[in-house]
Write a protein that holds these residues in place. Structure first.
Motif, PDB file in Angstrom:
ATOM      1  N   ARG A   2     121.931  65.360  43.495  1.00 12.05           N
ATOM      2  CA  ARG A   2     120.734  65.519  44.318  1.00 12.05           C
ATOM      3  C   ARG A   2     120.956  66.632  45.337  1.00 12.05           C
ATOM      4  O   ARG A   2     121.933  66.610  46.085  1.00 12.05           O
ATOM      5  CB  ARG A   2     120.416  64.207  45.035  1.00 12.05           C
ATOM      6  N   PHE A   3     120.045  67.613  45.321  1.00 11.68           N
ATOM      7  CA  PHE A   3     120.106  68.728  46.254  1.00 11.68           C
ATOM      8  C   PHE A   3     118.944  68.631  47.234  1.00 11.68           C
ATOM      9  O   PHE A   3     117.930  67.981  46.968  1.00 11.68           O
ATOM     10  CB  PHE A   3     120.004  70.082  45.535  1.00 11.68           C
ATOM     11  N   ALA A   4     119.081  69.316  48.374  1.00  9.28           N
ATOM     12  CA  ALA A   4     117.970  69.500  49.307  1.00  9.28           C
ATOM     13  C   ALA A   4     117.719  70.985  49.458  1.00  9.28           C
ATOM     14  O   ALA A   4     118.645  71.795  49.383  1.00  9.28           O
ATOM     15  CB  ALA A   4     118.307  68.889  50.668  1.00  9.28           C
ATOM     16  N   ILE A   5     116.467  71.342  49.665  1.00  6.06           N
ATOM     17  CA  ILE A   5     116.131  72.741  49.930  1.00  6.06           C
ATOM     18  C   ILE A   5     115.207  72.799  51.130  1.00  6.06           C
ATOM     19  O   ILE A   5     114.237  72.039  51.230  1.00  6.06           O
ATOM     20  CB  ILE A   5     115.483  73.433  48.710  1.00  6.06           C
ATOM     21  N   LEU A   6     115.523  73.688  52.069  1.00  4.38           N
ATOM     22  CA  LEU A   6     114.670  73.949  53.222  1.00  4.38           C
ATOM     23  C   LEU A   6     113.914  75.246  52.974  1.00  4.38           C
ATOM     24  O   LEU A   6     114.509  76.324  52.934  1.00  4.38           O
ATOM     25  CB  LEU A   6     115.519  74.072  54.492  1.00  4.38           C
ATOM     26  N   THR A   7     112.607  75.144  52.767  1.00  4.60           N
ATOM     27  CA  THR A   7     111.786  76.321  52.502  1.00  4.60           C
ATOM     28  C   THR A   7     110.318  75.984  52.740  1.00  4.60           C
ATOM     29  O   THR A   7     109.895  74.838  52.533  1.00  4.60           O
ATOM     30  CB  THR A   7     111.969  76.832  51.064  1.00  4.60           C
ATOM     31  N   ASP A   8     109.555  76.978  53.172  1.00  2.00           N
ATOM     32  CA  ASP A   8     108.102  76.804  53.253  1.00  2.00           C
ATOM     33  C   ASP A   8     107.410  77.519  52.099  1.00  2.00           C
ATOM     34  O   ASP A   8     106.196  77.667  52.085  1.00  2.00           O
ATOM     35  CB  ASP A   8     107.565  77.310  54.593  1.00  2.00           C
ATOM     36  N   ASP A   9     108.211  77.938  51.120  1.00  2.00           N
ATOM     37  CA  ASP A   9     107.705  78.619  49.927  1.00  2.00           C
ATOM     38  C   ASP A   9     107.651  77.596  48.785  1.00  2.00           C
ATOM     39  O   ASP A   9     108.657  77.325  48.125  1.00  2.00           O
ATOM     40  CB  ASP A   9     108.636  79.773  49.569  1.00  2.00           C
ATOM     41  N   SER A  10     106.478  77.026  48.567  1.00  2.46           N
ATOM     42  CA  SER A  10     106.329  75.979  47.551  1.00  2.46           C
ATOM     43  C   SER A  10     106.596  76.507  46.139  1.00  2.46           C
ATOM     44  O   SER A  10     107.084  75.770  45.275  1.00  2.46           O
ATOM     45  CB  SER A  10     104.927  75.364  47.612  1.00  2.46           C
ATOM     46  N   ASP A  28     115.059  67.756  46.558  1.00  6.38           N
ATOM     47  CA  ASP A  28     114.098  67.332  47.574  1.00  6.38           C
ATOM     48  C   ASP A  28     113.778  68.530  48.452  1.00  6.38           C
ATOM     49  O   ASP A  28     114.683  69.151  49.032  1.00  6.38           O
ATOM     50  CB  ASP A  28     114.688  66.218  48.436  1.00  6.38           C
ATOM     51  N   ALA A  29     112.497  68.880  48.546  1.00  6.29           N
ATOM     52  CA  ALA A  29     112.079  70.056  49.316  1.00  6.29           C
ATOM     53  C   ALA A  29     111.551  69.647  50.686  1.00  6.29           C
ATOM     54  O   ALA A  29     110.795  68.671  50.812  1.00  6.29           O
ATOM     55  CB  ALA A  29     111.013  70.832  48.553  1.00  6.29           C
ATOM     56  N   TYR A  30     111.955  70.395  51.718  1.00  7.58           N
ATOM     57  CA  TYR A  30     111.492  70.168  53.086  1.00  7.58           C
ATOM     58  C   TYR A  30     111.009  71.494  53.656  1.00  7.58           C
ATOM     59  O   TYR A  30     111.632  72.535  53.436  1.00  7.58           O
ATOM     60  CB  TYR A  30     112.616  69.597  53.954  1.00  7.58           C
ATOM     61  N   CYS A  31     109.910  71.434  54.411  1.00 12.97           N
ATOM     62  CA  CYS A  31     109.311  72.670  54.905  1.00 12.97           C
ATOM     63  C   CYS A  31     109.733  73.017  56.322  1.00 12.97           C
ATOM     64  O   CYS A  31     109.443  74.123  56.797  1.00 12.97           O
ATOM     65  CB  CYS A  31     107.792  72.597  54.810  1.00 12.97           C
ATOM     66  N   THR A  32     110.394  72.105  57.025  1.00  8.84           N
ATOM     67  CA  THR A  32     110.858  72.396  58.376  1.00  8.84           C
ATOM     68  C   THR A  32     112.308  71.960  58.531  1.00  8.84           C
ATOM     69  O   THR A  32     112.784  71.068  57.817  1.00  8.84           O
ATOM     70  CB  THR A  32     110.018  71.688  59.456  1.00  8.84           C
ATOM     71  N   GLU A  33     112.964  72.585  59.499  1.00  5.30           N
ATOM     72  CA  GLU A  33     114.358  72.254  59.787  1.00  5.30           C
ATOM     73  C   GLU A  33     114.497  70.819  60.276  1.00  5.30           C
ATOM     74  O   GLU A  33     115.436  70.108  59.917  1.00  5.30           O
ATOM     75  CB  GLU A  33     114.912  73.233  60.818  1.00  5.30           C
ATOM     76  N   LEU A  34     113.573  70.364  61.102  1.00  5.49           N
ATOM     77  CA  LEU A  34     113.644  69.015  61.649  1.00  5.49           C
ATOM     78  C   LEU A  34     113.537  67.963  60.553  1.00  5.49           C
ATOM     79  O   LEU A  34     114.282  66.973  60.552  1.00  5.49           O
ATOM     80  CB  LEU A  34     112.534  68.811  62.685  1.00  5.49           C
ATOM     81  N   LEU A  35     112.628  68.165  59.587  1.00 10.43           N
ATOM     82  CA  LEU A  35     112.496  67.215  58.475  1.00 10.43           C
ATOM     83  C   LEU A  35     113.773  67.184  57.640  1.00 10.43           C
ATOM     84  O   LEU A  35     114.204  66.122  57.187  1.00 10.43           O
ATOM     85  CB  LEU A  35     111.306  67.607  57.590  1.00 10.43           C
TER      86      LEU A  35
END
Length: 259
Positions: A2-10, A28-35
């Motif tokens: 399981r990876f996470a990616i921080l990006t606002d580029d859907s 799992d994609a997240y659009c903000t650093e806090l999330l």
């Protein structure tokens, strides 16, 4: 895995999710650093992708939090369109494992493979010793001259972050994000109180001990270490968690990415 990616580029998130899906890897994609920070507090990721686009400082706080709080040395790879030597060096110094072009999915897959192979042989640091200061992350204890000093979990996290980066300036925002998971005003006020207590408990108010915690007015803090203590600086690695070793042995994820 399981990876996470921080990006606002859907579009990028979907493209990478589809690419790694064939290797049974969930993203799992997240659009903000806090999330992303909140998720990393409860979910153990095998690898984190940070989309920096053209901004050099986007994820430095998240990298600091991961280095200070992660249960093991989770690889973090920066995706950027700026691949100059200076930019790459800045990211590596901030704690990233690798830097790769965000436009080249195959290259991202290759760098992920390399990072996972390194992880299979990686150990995390559980103990830092600088002069008479000894920090043990497993017990959240700090010893000064052989005497144990009681710290709260947040005090220890700040101490670990500072002693992990001796002589390096750390901004207030970087520290509060690393320890509290955000940079709100309440955390900033609390930081001043924690710094005051650390100075008092660890004797960091003067240079008599060879270590002093300096304030860079209105900007942040720096742990200054005397040359004598620099010579005694050492870190002791701990064992990689059994779960990670088992995943590396059983799934051989790195090899699967190259087949």
């Amino acid at each position: 895995m399981r990876f996470a990616i921080l990006t606002d580029d859907s579009v990028l998130a979907q493209k990478l999710a589809k690419y790694f899906e064939k290797y049974s890897i969930t993203i799992d994609a997240y659009c903000t650093e806090l999330l992303t920070l909140r998720a990393m507090r409860t979910i153990t990721y095998d690898l984190v992708l940070l989309d920096a686009k053209s901004t050099v400082g986007l994820a430095s706080s998240l990298l600091s939090w991961r280095n200070c709080n992660a249960d093991f040395y989770t690889p973090a790879i920066i995706l950027t369109s700026l691949l100059t030597w200076n930019v790459m060096q800045d990211w590596i110094e901030a704690g990233a494992h690798d830097v790769v072009s965000r436009a080249d999915v195959d290259q991202i897959g290759l760098r992920v493979c390399v990072a996972l192979r390194r992880l299979a042989h990686c150990t995390r640091i559980d103990r830092i010793q600088i002069g008479d200061y000894v920090l043990n992350r497993g017990s959240d204890m700090v010893a000064c001259g052989g005497i144990d000093v009681s710290l709260t979990p947040r005090e220890f996290s700040i101490a670990w972050l500072l002693f992990s980066n001796p002589g390096k300036f750390l901004s207030r925002s970087q520290i509060t994000t690393s320890v509290w998971g955000n940079s709100e005003e309440v955390a900033a006020r609390s930081l001043e109180q924690h710094i005051y207590k650390l100075r008092k408990k660890l004797g960091l108010s003067s240079t008599a001990t060879g270590a002093s915690l300096k304030t860079v007015y209105a900007l942040g803090y720096k742990l200054e270490i005397s040359p004598d203590l620099r010579q005694t600086e050492q870190s002791v690695p701990g064992q990689l968690p059994a779960l990670v070793r088992a995943e590396s042995d059983d799934s051989d994820a790195c090899n699967s990415l190259t087949t």
